[in-house]
Design a protein around this motif. Structure first.
Motif, short mmCIF file in Angstrom:
data_model
loop_
_atom_site.label_atom_id
_atom_site.label_comp_id
_atom_site.label_asym_id
_atom_site.label_seq_id
_atom_site.Cartn_x
_atom_site.Cartn_y
_atom_site.Cartn_z
N ILE A 2 -8.56 -25.40 59.91
CA ILE A 2 -9.76 -26.18 60.14
C ILE A 2 -9.62 -26.88 61.49
O ILE A 2 -8.56 -27.42 61.81
CB ILE A 2 -10.01 -27.19 58.98
CG1 ILE A 2 -11.33 -27.93 59.19
CG2 ILE A 2 -8.87 -28.15 58.82
CD1 ILE A 2 -11.72 -28.79 58.00
N ASP A 3 -10.67 -26.84 62.29
CA ASP A 3 -10.64 -27.35 63.66
C ASP A 3 -11.28 -28.74 63.68
O ASP A 3 -12.49 -28.88 63.87
CB ASP A 3 -11.39 -26.39 64.58
CG ASP A 3 -11.17 -26.69 66.05
OD1 ASP A 3 -10.04 -27.06 66.41
OD2 ASP A 3 -12.13 -26.56 66.83
N THR A 4 -10.46 -29.76 63.47
CA THR A 4 -10.99 -31.12 63.35
C THR A 4 -9.85 -32.12 63.41
O THR A 4 -8.67 -31.75 63.30
CB THR A 4 -11.75 -31.29 62.02
OG1 THR A 4 -12.40 -32.56 61.99
CG2 THR A 4 -10.80 -31.19 60.82
N ALA A 5 -10.22 -33.39 63.56
CA ALA A 5 -9.26 -34.48 63.40
C ALA A 5 -9.68 -35.39 62.25
O ALA A 5 -9.08 -36.43 62.03
CB ALA A 5 -9.15 -35.30 64.70
N VAL B 166 -4.20 -26.61 60.65
CA VAL B 166 -5.18 -27.41 61.38
C VAL B 166 -4.97 -27.20 62.88
O VAL B 166 -3.84 -27.10 63.35
CB VAL B 166 -5.04 -28.91 61.05
CG1 VAL B 166 -5.89 -29.77 61.99
CG2 VAL B 166 -5.43 -29.19 59.60
N THR B 167 -6.07 -27.11 63.61
CA THR B 167 -6.01 -27.21 65.08
C THR B 167 -6.80 -28.46 65.47
O THR B 167 -7.88 -28.70 64.95
CB THR B 167 -6.62 -25.98 65.77
OG1 THR B 167 -7.98 -25.79 65.32
CG2 THR B 167 -5.81 -24.73 65.47
N SER C 162 -9.72 -34.50 72.31
CA SER C 162 -11.19 -34.56 72.30
C SER C 162 -11.72 -34.73 70.88
O SER C 162 -12.61 -35.54 70.62
CB SER C 162 -11.77 -33.30 72.93
OG SER C 162 -11.41 -33.20 74.28
N LEU C 163 -11.15 -33.97 69.94
CA LEU C 163 -11.56 -34.09 68.54
C LEU C 163 -11.15 -35.45 67.98
O LEU C 163 -11.87 -36.04 67.16
CB LEU C 163 -10.95 -32.96 67.71
CG LEU C 163 -11.50 -31.57 67.99
CD1 LEU C 163 -10.67 -30.51 67.26
CD2 LEU C 163 -12.96 -31.46 67.58
#
Length: 218
Positions: free
Chosen positions: A5-8, A25-26, A30-31
């Motif tokens: 999942i691409d998020t923070a 996770v990536t 910026s996130l």
């Protein structure tokens, strides 16, 4: 195919984990900024919080663009948690840094990849993952999915073990296309993953089942 999942956003990461579909996770500064997490110390604490949820790899990105700075940042990030994979841009100093990290047993994700040639250099340097950006290529009328497929084919032909991590995934159709061309991983928004659940026959079938149950049982 694995799902990252691409998020923070910790809530989204927890939701994906609870669903049983989260492999990693990536994320990047910026996130993190979108989540209001500012400052190097706070961002690194947040990386650790993510690692405490995820049972797989967590890509943490270096900010430096020169070799020495990448090495310093990358070693600091890798020391945060065993789940950390150091994300490095596909530039000359980045490829050199990937070679160094590989020699030290530090796993890497070569990011901002837009060509087969870039992917080849990353694999030769020993990258754990290579991240072709599907959506950004589509934005300039190039075929991002076709690039993913070409990289997969090249790695299989030459026997590279670098995993193809399709990035910049915009929607559920991208995920399905990544499956078709053999991507090892897709990193995407949680909404795109949940979109795989949607099918009109599922909705109509469930509706009919519930109507029949109500008719029989009152």
């Amino acid at each position: 195919m694995k799902f990252f999942i691409d998020t923070a956003n910790l809530d989204q990461i927890k939701e994906a984990y609870d669903m049983g579909v989260l492999d990693g996770v990536t994320t990047n500064p910026s996130l993190m900024a979108k989540e209001g997490i500012k400052g190097v110390d706070n961002q690194r604490k947040h990386y650790v919080e993510i690692c405490n949820i995820v049972q797989g790899d967590v890509s943490a990105e270096v900010i430096a663009t020169e070799y020495e700075g990448m090495i310093k940042e990358g070693e600091e990030l890798a020391a945060l948690n065993p789940h950390i994979v150091v994300k490095v841009p596909c530039i000359a100093d980045g490829i050199k840094a990937i070679k160094y990290f590989t020699s030290k047993g530090i796993r890497t994700n070569c990011t901002l990849v837009f060509s087969v040639g870039q992917a080849l250099l990353a694999a030769k340097a020993g990258a754990t993952y290579v991240s072709p950006f599907v959506g950004r290529l589509d934005d300039i009328c190039e075929d991002g999915i076709a690039l993913v497929g070409k990289i997969v084919e090249m790695y299989r032909y030459y026997g590279y073990t670098t995993q193809v991590l399709a990035a910049s995934i915009r929607h559920t159709a991208h995920i399905m296309q990544c499956i078709e061309v053999g991507a090892d991983v897709a990193t995407c928004p949680l909404s795109a993953i949940k979109g795989l659940l949607n099918h009109p026959l599922t909705d109509s079938g469930l509706k009919k089942f519930l109507e029949d149950y109500k008719r029989v049982n009152g």
